[in-house]
Structures are given as structure tokens and as C-alpha cells.
Scaffold this motif. Structure first.
Motif, mmCIF file in Angstrom:
data_model
loop_
_atom_site.group_PDB
_atom_site.id
_atom_site.type_symbol
_atom_site.label_atom_id
_atom_site.label_comp_id
_atom_site.label_asym_id
_atom_site.label_seq_id
_atom_site.Cartn_x
_atom_site.Cartn_y
_atom_site.Cartn_z
ATOM 1 N N ASP A 88 16.680 11.310 -8.343
ATOM 2 C CA ASP A 88 16.788 9.934 -8.828
ATOM 3 C C ASP A 88 16.267 8.885 -7.848
ATOM 4 N N ALA A 89 16.259 9.191 -6.554
ATOM 5 C CA ALA A 89 15.773 8.238 -5.550
ATOM 6 C C ALA A 89 15.366 9.019 -4.314
ATOM 7 N N VAL A 90 14.462 8.426 -3.536
ATOM 8 C CA VAL A 90 13.946 9.081 -2.328
ATOM 9 C C VAL A 90 14.045 8.115 -1.158
ATOM 10 N N SER A 91 14.802 8.525 -0.143
ATOM 11 C CA SER A 91 14.904 7.771 1.107
ATOM 12 C C SER A 91 14.032 8.461 2.139
ATOM 13 N N MET A 92 13.157 7.715 2.801
ATOM 14 C CA MET A 92 12.229 8.303 3.763
ATOM 15 C C MET A 92 12.488 7.741 5.159
ATOM 16 N N GLY A 93 11.925 8.404 6.160
ATOM 17 C CA GLY A 93 12.104 7.975 7.543
ATOM 18 C C GLY A 93 10.969 8.443 8.422
ATOM 19 N N HIS A 94 11.199 8.421 9.727
ATOM 20 C CA HIS A 94 10.306 8.943 10.758
ATOM 21 C C HIS A 94 9.201 7.983 11.175
ATOM 22 N N ARG A 95 8.683 7.186 10.257
ATOM 23 C CA ARG A 95 7.484 6.402 10.567
ATOM 24 C C ARG A 95 7.781 5.002 11.101
ATOM 25 N N HIS A 96 9.034 4.580 11.074
ATOM 26 C CA HIS A 96 9.475 3.351 11.750
ATOM 27 C C HIS A 96 8.944 2.062 11.143
ATOM 28 N N PHE A 97 8.603 2.058 9.867
ATOM 29 C CA PHE A 97 8.299 0.790 9.215
ATOM 30 C C PHE A 97 9.033 0.733 7.882
ATOM 31 N N SER A 98 8.883 -0.356 7.177
ATOM 32 C CA SER A 98 9.665 -0.585 5.961
ATOM 33 C C SER A 98 8.764 -0.700 4.745
ATOM 34 N N PHE A 99 9.239 -0.182 3.652
ATOM 35 C CA PHE A 99 8.681 -0.483 2.342
ATOM 36 C C PHE A 99 9.751 -0.214 1.305
ATOM 37 N N ASN A 100 9.574 -0.775 0.150
ATOM 38 C CA ASN A 100 10.556 -0.621 -0.919
ATOM 39 C C ASN A 100 9.819 -0.581 -2.245
ATOM 40 N N CYS A 101 9.664 0.620 -2.790
ATOM 41 C CA CYS A 101 8.889 0.814 -4.018
ATOM 42 C C CYS A 101 9.784 1.376 -5.124
ATOM 43 N N GLN A 157 0.806 -1.216 0.000
ATOM 44 C CA GLN A 157 0.000 0.000 0.000
ATOM 45 C C GLN A 157 0.840 1.269 0.000
ATOM 46 N N ALA A 158 2.090 1.148 0.363
ATOM 47 C CA ALA A 158 2.946 2.335 0.386
ATOM 48 C C ALA A 158 3.032 2.979 -0.989
ATOM 49 N N GLY A 159 2.916 2.170 -2.044
ATOM 50 C CA GLY A 159 2.991 2.705 -3.391
ATOM 51 C C GLY A 159 1.940 3.761 -3.653
ATOM 52 N N ASP A 160 0.747 3.574 -3.088
ATOM 53 C CA ASP A 160 -0.312 4.569 -3.249
ATOM 54 C C ASP A 160 -0.044 5.799 -2.391
ATOM 55 N N LEU A 161 0.458 5.573 -1.176
ATOM 56 C CA LEU A 161 0.622 6.666 -0.232
ATOM 57 C C LEU A 161 1.791 7.580 -0.585
ATOM 58 N N VAL A 162 2.782 7.070 -1.313
ATOM 59 C CA VAL A 162 3.893 7.942 -1.711
ATOM 60 C C VAL A 162 3.615 8.605 -3.053
ATOM 61 N N GLY A 163 2.439 8.372 -3.600
ATOM 62 C CA GLY A 163 2.120 8.906 -4.919
ATOM 63 C C GLY A 163 2.176 10.418 -4.999
ATOM 64 N N ASP A 164 1.637 11.106 -3.981
ATOM 65 C CA ASP A 164 1.598 12.568 -4.018
ATOM 66 C C ASP A 164 3.001 13.166 -3.971
ATOM 67 N N ILE A 165 3.818 12.681 -3.041
ATOM 68 C CA ILE A 165 5.166 13.222 -2.960
ATOM 69 C C ILE A 165 5.940 12.923 -4.233
#
Length: 600
Positions: free
Chosen positions: A293-306, A276-284
Motif C-alpha cells: 500500500d505504501a513504500v518508504s525509502m531511505g539511504h540516499r539522504h534527500f526528500s521526495f513525496n510521490c 523527478q523522483a516520480g520517474d526514478l521510482v517508476g521501475d520499483i
């Protein structure tokens, strides 16, 4: 531990890139020279988690098949980083922030200096600033963590002796955030862009730019890192502006290092899945320039790789690498040998679980054990003398000596720099177990090493006030302050009256009538400050913890405050106050609140 990669990084502003030779001048690459291989390794939200966690919440990840895997621990993290870096000529290790401000005792009481020692040992190249890097102050990052400048008492407040026998000297890597500015939006607190250089097999130099941005620290919902004097500029606009500047300076490989991310997912993907992260990162993703070229995210303490398509239809990794050292993300990419641009079709991204089945890094393991072993010594450090017990036992009015002492310490902390805006007229402190109320301060020694009768140690002070939130002063009218005090009483689910008393500083006095209904118990005209009536339409500055001032401790009237000003941290304020009590700590009189019972 060994580092296999070349150390070619540089900390520079954009204007200094060309002069320093980090931006390759236009030239033809050798015809036989192939693409430049680059590896990026990312961690985030480490939070000083040196030990292998015993709780599933902070010590496990779940794979795509639902299997739970125990992960983490600094020695395992270092070993996995070494394994991934092996054989890589161009490898860059970076963090998305919240490296420190950890909760483990061995890191917290040593001002997170153990975490910096670990990151130095691992060869961290650069880090973004997370909200928790701001738990103390901007100066704490810039002067202490980055430069090793000591503050307070050496060995108690800062600059502890590390595992090599040396005093803390600061980070060997830079801190960045490009969107956190002073509230007037005129002065960034730190630079926003870092550039690392990589080399081709033929020796040609190319640049990889990192844009580091941070979630807003001007959010009372972040009680440790709330700074009302700071603001955060728009993430997408700031990222795109920096990307354009980098491109204009010849940096064609650009990574957005963003300490923020999508909200927690109801069905979190496996640690290396997108879900589901694929939908939630859509706006950013849609609002970010294709130059990123790539976006590394943090703060939320879980993992995804899209991997999603950028606005120009090219693949772009967007990922989050969990927290507490549980995941290392690896991006492998190739750069055009002539232009340095990322060949997007070569991009791969993988979240690696920091499993515990690897031979750990012995040097790091020894460092961890050193800091754990140092805990009793640090906690036994003398802080103040005490002449009598100071207990949390409440009298009939709800007052306690310990609560009063804590409230007095908040007032003192807020007025420590009274020449600046933000001084306090009075202080209010919660006295519930979840608001910092801890163990009694006793004259008689306990069993801890180094303790004696009449001594308050660091450990004693830490146990007495467990609140570690930031302290703020806010402006409240006399009417609002009265409403805050009225909210000490509330209706329980069964209809009973629940009483959760507040402690007030020693210059405040009031009375309440227990026979009156909820909302009308404070006796009109009884509330005074320094012996003078507190007037309903006058404004007063009140010191309290951030959650209290934000209305999150059951006193919503507090949340109508104005003009907030950040001060220190509650635990440190209490500890620093104790040695200032003349003649040694005594139990403050419980005479600040009068109870009027029915019939009196």
C-alpha cells in the motif's frame, strides 16, 4: 516526552500472527462502525544526529519555492513527533534504517547507544536495518543493540551509563531485514516482517504489516558496512513474496520499508514534492505487488513525496524522509472496518520539516546535553601505557613509526580469530591524511582532563588513527602485491613523481630503487614475508581497510583481490592493539623498507 498513541505493537513471525490474535478472524463489523483511522510516521537515516546541525548540508531542507529552512536536532524531532501524534488513537512510528553508525562524536564514541536511548524515548515501534546498522557485525545488532549484551570493556567498548544513570539495556523496538542473507542464501540474518495492530472505535483489531528490506551489504563501495559473507536478495521479488504471505495470513495493510532509493537527482524537488523522483521510482513501483500500500525509502539522504499508480491503477505513496532527523513523513489512511484493507482513496502522504521554531522536548534536550557532556570523560579513559613518542614523521624511505604501528594493528585484528577463515599473512595501511593518518602519540601528557605522562587515552588513540573503515583480508598473488607497492608512485598532473607511501606490517621487508621509472621501483626479489621471498605465483592473505582493498585509495592493483573476509573496524583495531604491546607502546623501528638511491 509524552507518547499519545496506544502501544499495541507486536514482534512476530508470520506463523505466529493468527495464534497471537493480531489477525482478525472473519466477522461482520458493527453496522454503525466507520473506517479505522491509522497514522504512520516515518523517519530515516538519522545517523545519531542528536544536535542541531550547523552545516547547511545536514541542517537544512528546501521547500517548493526554493526557500532554505533550518531543521533537525533530536529535541526538535521528538517535539514534532509528539505534535503529529497528538489525538491519534492508532499511530505507528517507524524508521527505514541507518538510525545509528552516526558521525557526531557524542554518538560515535559511545557506540551509538545515545541514539538507541533517543529512539526508546520517542517510542519507536520498529526499524528496518540500513547498511550502517551493519558497520560492525550482525551480532552487534542482534546481541548488543537489540538485547543490550555488553562486549569488550564496559564503559569503553560498550554499555555506557545513560542519561538516567542506568547501563545500556538495548532497544525497546525490533530490527528487521528480510532480504539480507548469508552468502549461501540459506539463512536470513533477521526476520523480514513486523506486524502492528490497531483498533477501531468499536474495539475490533486489525493488522498493519511492515516488510523491511536493505540495500546489499556485499558492496565494497560501502566501506563501513561491507560484508562479503552476506548477500541481498532481489528487492521486488522478496517484497512481493512477503506481501503475498501477509495477505494469506489476513494482513491487508502492507508497508514496504526499503533502505534504498533512487540516485541523487540533479534537480532535487522541494522536501514535500515529487519532481523527478516520480520517474526514478517508476521501475520499483511497476515491479511491486499491488498488495503493498505504501513504500518508504531511505539511504540516499534527500526528500521526495510521490503518489503514483500501482500496477492495478490505485494510488500508492512512495517517499523518502531525508536524513539526520530533518523530515518526518506522515501517512494517514483508513482501513475497511470489516476486512482491514486500506481504502486507497483515503491515503495521504506529507513530508513535515522538523523546524526549529517549535518548543523542543525538554527531556530529550537534557538527554542530548548529558551525552555531549560525557564526551571528555570517555575520551580520557586510559587505554595503554607509552614509553616514547610514536610519530608520523617519515624517514628517507617514506616509513614512519605511526604508520608501522597502524599496519601492525590491522594484522593483529585480522588474526584475532585465527581459527576462522580470513586470517592474514601481512597487512598494508595507508599513511595519507585521508586514510587515517592522524596525530602523533606522545609520551608527554597533553591538556586533556585525566591525561598524564606515559598514558595513551581513548582520545589519543582516536586522534592517532582517524580511519574508521572496515578491515578485510583478501587474497593477492605475490605479483599483485608487488604491483600494489609499485602504485605508491604515480605521475602528477605536472609530470612530477608523486610518492604516497604505504605502511606494511613488521613481518614484511622490501627495497626500492628511486632511480627507476614508475612501475619498476620495487627491487626484484627483495619483497619478503617472515624472511622468506614472496613468490609471484603464490597467494597471500593481506589485511587492509575496505577502501584500500577496493582500489579506491590510488592502488587499483588491490582491486583484483579474491576471497574477501570482513573483520573489525580500523579505529577500534588500533585502540585494541595498543594495550597488547608488551611493556608499553614504543615506536616501531622504521626498518621495513630500504631505499636504494641512484648510484648505490
Amino acid at each position: 516526552m509524552e507518547t499519545n498513541r496506544k502501544r499495541l505493537g507486536a514482534t512476530l513471525t508470520l506463523t505466529g500472527l493468527a495464534a497471537a490474535g493480531l489477525i482478525a478472524a472473519p466477522a461482520n463489523a458493527a453496522p454503525e462502525e466507520g473506517p479505522v483511522d491509522v497514522q504512520l510516521l516515518a523517519i530515516t537515516d538519522f545517523h545519531g544526529a542528536l544536535h542541531e546541525a550547523k552545516q547547511a548540508r545536514s541542517g537544512t531542507v528546501t521547500d517548493a519555492d526554493g526557500n532554505v529552512i533550518w531543521v533537525g536536532g533530536a529535541a526538535n524531532l521528538a517535539a514534532h513527533v509528539d505534535r503529529l501524534e497528538a489525538g491519534q488513537e492508532n499511530s505507528i512510528l517507524y524508521s527505514t534504517g541507518d538510525n545509528f553508525a552516526g558521525w557526531p562524536t557524542e554518538t560515535t564514541i559511545h557506540r551509538d547507544e545515545p541514539t538507541i536511548e533517543l529512539m526508546n524515548m520517542m517510542g519507536l515501534d520498529v526499524t528496518g536495518v540500513g547498511n550502517h546498522e551493519l558497520d560492525y557485525s550482525v551480532d552487534f545488532i542482534k546481541d548488543h543493540m537489540a538485547k543490550g549484551k555488553c562486549f569488550g570493556t564496559v564503559g569503553l567498548d560498550s554499555c555506557f551509563t545513560d542519561s538516567t544513570g542506568e547501563l545500556f539495556e538495548g532497544a525497546e523496538f525490533p530490527f528487521y531485514t528480510g532480504n539480507v542473507v548469508t552468502a549461501d542464501k540459506e539463512k536470513p540474518i533477521l526476520p523480514g516482517v513486523h506486524v502492528e495492530k490497531v483498533r477501531s472505535d468499536g474495539g475490533r483489531v486489525h493488522s498493519v504489516g511492515f516488510i523491511s528490506l536493505t540495500i546489499s551489504p556485499n558492496r565494497p563501495g560501502l566501506p563501513l558496512s561491507y560484508h562479503p559473507e552476506l548477500e541481498a536478495l532481489n528487492i521486488a521479488e522478496t517484497a512481493n513474496r512477503f506481501a503475498e504471505q501477509l495477505s494469506g495470513r489476513g494482513v491487508e495493510a502492507v508497508i514496504l520499508n526499503l533502505h534504498d532509493g533512487p540516485p541523487r537527482l540533479p534537480n532535487k524537488p522541494g522536501y514535500n514534492e515529487c519532481g523527478q523522483a516520480g520517474d526514478l521510482v517508476g521501475d520499483i513501483n511497476a515491479n511491486l505487488s499491488a498488495e503493498i500500500d505504501a513504500v518508504s525509502m531511505g539511504h540516499r539522504h534527500f526528500s521526495f513525496n510521490c503518489i503514483v499508480d500501482d500496477p492495478e491503477g490505485d494510488p500508492r505513496p512512495i517517499f523518502m524522509a531525508s536524513s539526520f532527523g530533518r523530515i518526518v513523513n506522515e501517512i494517514n489512511m483508513q482501513l475497511d472496518p470489516m476486512t482491514g484493507e486500506v481504502l486507497r482513496e483515503t491515503l495521504t502522504s506529507e513530508n513535515h520539516a522538523v523546524t526549529r521554531d517549535i518548543e523542543d522536548d525538554a527531556e530529550v534536550a537534557a538527554m542530548v546535553e548529558y551525552w555531549v557532556g560525557k564526551v571528555p570523560e570517555t575520551l580520557s579513559t586510559p587505554v595503554a601505557e607509552i614509553r616514547e613518542d610514536v610519530t608520523k614523521e617519515r624517514d628517507a624511505s617514506g616509513e614512519s613509526a605511526l604508520g608501522n604501528l597502524i599496519a601492525d594493528s590491522y594484522l593483529a585484528d585480522a588474526n584475532a580469530k585465527a581459527e576462522k577463515d580470513g586470517y592474514a599473512d601481512l597487512a598494508v595501511a595507508g599513511t595519507q591524511s585521508g586514510q587515517g593518518y592522524g596525530a602523533d602519540l606522545t609520551y608527554e601528557a597533553d591538556d586533556a582532563a585525566g591525561d598524564r605522562d606515559g598514558l595513551i587515552t581513548y582520545g589519543d588513540a582516536r586522534a592517532a588513527n582517524r580511519a574508521d573503515d572496515g578491515i578485510v583480508t583478501v587474497a593477492l598473488t605475490g605479483a599483485q602485491l608487488t604491483n600494489v607497492l609499485e602504485q605508491q608512485w604515480s605521475a602528477a598532473a605536472d609530470g612530477a613523481v608523486r610518492f604516497e607511501p604505504l605502511a606494511v606490517s613488521d613481518n614484511v621487508h622490501y627495497a626500492y630503487d628511486d632511480s627507476q621509472p614508475i612501475g619498476s621501483k620495487v627491487v626484484p626479489g627483495s619483497l619478503t614475508l617472515d624472511g622468506e621471498p614472496i613468490l609471484s605465483d603464490e597467494t597471500y592473505r593481506v589485511a587492509a581497510t575496505v577502501p584500500m582493498a577496493y582500489g579506491r585509495r590510488g592502488h587499483p592493483a588491490f582491486a583484483d583481490y579474491a576471497d574477501p573476509e570482513r573483520h573489525g573496524r580500523a579505529r577500534a583495531a588500533f585502540r585494541n592493539y595498543l594495550p597488547t604491546v608488551p611493556g608499553g607502546v614504543v615506536a616501531p623501528a622504521t626498518d621495513r623498507v630500504d631505499l636504494i638511491s641512484a648510484g648505490e
